[in-house]
Design an enzyme around this catalytic site. Structure first.
Site, PDB file in Angstrom:
ATOM      1  N   TYR A  32      -8.071 -65.945  24.075  1.00 38.09           N
ATOM      2  CA  TYR A  32      -8.659 -66.807  22.983  1.00 38.09           C
ATOM      3  C   TYR A  32     -10.080 -67.343  23.182  1.00 38.09           C
ATOM      4  O   TYR A  32     -10.621 -67.209  24.638  1.00 38.09           O
ATOM      5  CB  TYR A  32      -7.830 -68.023  23.007  1.00 38.09           C
ATOM      6  CG  TYR A  32      -7.872 -69.241  23.945  1.00 38.09           C
ATOM      7  CD1 TYR A  32      -7.410 -68.895  25.132  1.00 38.09           C
ATOM      8  CD2 TYR A  32      -8.526 -70.291  23.462  1.00 38.09           C
ATOM      9  CE1 TYR A  32      -7.400 -69.925  25.946  1.00 38.09           C
ATOM     10  CE2 TYR A  32      -8.707 -71.469  24.397  1.00 38.09           C
ATOM     11  CZ  TYR A  32      -8.315 -71.219  25.627  1.00 38.09           C
ATOM     12  OH  TYR A  32      -8.379 -72.176  26.811  1.00 38.09           O
ATOM     13  N   LYS A 145      -9.835 -65.580  29.954  1.00 42.57           N
ATOM     14  CA  LYS A 145      -9.485 -66.815  29.028  1.00 42.57           C
ATOM     15  C   LYS A 145      -7.898 -66.617  28.297  1.00 42.57           C
ATOM     16  O   LYS A 145      -7.793 -66.360  27.299  1.00 42.57           O
ATOM     17  CB  LYS A 145     -10.520 -67.254  28.023  1.00 42.57           C
ATOM     18  CG  LYS A 145     -10.552 -68.612  27.885  1.00 42.57           C
ATOM     19  CD  LYS A 145     -11.825 -69.023  27.018  1.00 42.57           C
ATOM     20  CE  LYS A 145     -11.723 -70.545  26.262  1.00 42.57           C
ATOM     21  NZ  LYS A 145     -11.315 -71.651  26.865  1.00 42.57           N
ATOM     22  N   GLU A 177     -11.252 -76.619  38.684  1.00 39.06           N
ATOM     23  CA  GLU A 177     -11.955 -77.064  37.485  1.00 39.06           C
ATOM     24  C   GLU A 177     -11.251 -78.236  36.651  1.00 39.06           C
ATOM     25  O   GLU A 177     -10.069 -78.675  37.227  1.00 39.06           O
ATOM     26  CB  GLU A 177     -12.302 -75.728  36.498  1.00 39.06           C
ATOM     27  CG  GLU A 177     -11.015 -75.357  36.272  1.00 39.06           C
ATOM     28  CD  GLU A 177     -11.402 -73.904  35.498  1.00 39.06           C
ATOM     29  OE1 GLU A 177     -12.394 -73.636  34.735  1.00 39.06           O
ATOM     30  OE2 GLU A 177     -10.580 -73.015  35.712  1.00 39.06           O
ATOM     31  N   LEU A 201     -12.987 -70.319  35.168  1.00 34.99           N
ATOM     32  CA  LEU A 201     -13.164 -69.848  33.785  1.00 34.99           C
ATOM     33  C   LEU A 201     -14.754 -70.020  33.837  1.00 34.99           C
ATOM     34  O   LEU A 201     -15.433 -71.105  34.240  1.00 34.99           O
ATOM     35  CB  LEU A 201     -12.818 -70.686  32.429  1.00 34.99           C
ATOM     36  CG  LEU A 201     -13.392 -69.994  31.252  1.00 34.99           C
ATOM     37  CD1 LEU A 201     -12.803 -68.720  31.142  1.00 34.99           C
ATOM     38  CD2 LEU A 201     -13.013 -70.569  30.121  1.00 34.99           C
TER      39      LEU A 201
END
Ligand code: PDD
Length: 284
Positions: A32, A145, A177, A201
């Site tokens: 996505y 992702k 993260e 990411l």
């Protein structure tokens, strides 16, 4: 009536339906993107679509649309739903097939997108947010992702239960993260964020903030940092497409620095907003 886009058609959201045999539902077999809408225009859509192509290629889902086609349909959703500030969510799954773990022989990807309003320039969280630390229990390809996000669901639920806005994920005390954001600190006037690898990411906002910091003469270093460094940082911040740049004022209940948004953070937030306004200004 909210309109979404599903497999080539614009339809009312209430009528958009996907099979129970969709592999996105059965296996989390899909990817996505989330892009911001600012001034009624998509922000950095080109960069998001490059990352979408990379995510699709990484899991061998064929591309169904060109970048120009994706941008056109996403912008159309923004227009049809009258969004001035907000986001567009876009998902592609491997498609519908009998449940079997390996790829089906022949399958058509399921694609859909929807748009939502969200206050971005006037985000109340710009006054400072709290983070809650959790062990990062995700898989080893966080650069993809993927829609398989149970670990982030649990991390962000734990953060919410602790009264925090976002999770801060770490492996043995080394920050990876945020639950759905890139994590940064300022140490001795230098902006630090983790280098790109399979461990995180590749945030689009991260890229832009590194560019803005360079333009503003703020030194940056891409290296991993620890939870102890976060606790002792001069500033802490998170970035994402839908939060832009947000100051962190508490981590696990402990105040960071003097507990107010840091000056470098707010300079970067202002620079990010100014760039967004310039990029999305409609030419006469
Ligand atoms: N998430 N890291 C993770 C795990 C994320 O889910 C996100 C974004 C980011 C920041 O990437 P970007 O700057 O490209 O938004 C980093 C989106 C916003 C989401 O899932 O809603």
């Amino acid at each position: 009536m909210a309109i979404c886009w599903l497999n080539g058609q614009f339809v009312p959201e209430a009528q958009a339906q996907v099979s129970i045999f969709d592999r996105g539902l059965l296996f989390g077999d899909g990817v996505y993107e989330v892009a911001a809408v600012f001034g009624g225009r998509l922000l950095d859509a080109d960069r998001h679509l490059v990352r979408l192509e990379r995510s699709l290629a990484a899991i061998a889902i064929p591309s169904t649309h060109s970048a120009a086609e994706w941008v056109a349909l996403m912008q159309s959703l923004v227009d049809q739903n009258g969004i001035d500030e907000g986001l567009v969510y876009l998902q592609v799954t491997r498609g519908v097939a009998e449940r079997d773990f390996a790829f089906p022989a022949s399958v058509t990807p399921t694609c859909f997108a929807y748009a939502r309003k969200k206050a971005l320039s006037g985000d109340p969280h710009a006054h400072g947010i709290a983070l809650h630390t959790v062990a990062d229990i995700r898989w080893a390809r966080r650069d993809i992702k993927s829609v398989a996000m149970l670990a982030q669901v649990l991390a962000k639920q734990a953060a919410k239960a602790a009264g925090a806005y976002e999770a801060l994920m770490h492996e043995d005390g080394v920050v990876t993260e945020g639950g759905s954001s890139t994590a940064w600190i300022v140490q001795h006037g230098t902006l630090l964020t983790r280098p790109l690898s399979h461990d995180i990411l590749a945030g689009i906002t991260r890229d832009v903030v590194l560019e803005l910091a360079a333009q503003a003469g703020i030194p940056t270093v891409e290296r991993a940092f620890t939870l102890n460094e976060v606790r002792q940082a001069e500033e802490c911040l998170i970035t994402s497409a839908t939060s832009f740049v947000l100051p962190v004022t508490r981590v696990d209940g402990q105040v960071i620095a003097d507990g107010v948004p840091g000056p470098i953070t707010m300079r970067l937030r202002d620079a990010y907003l100014a760039r967004a306004a310039t990029l999305t200004a409609r030419s006469a």
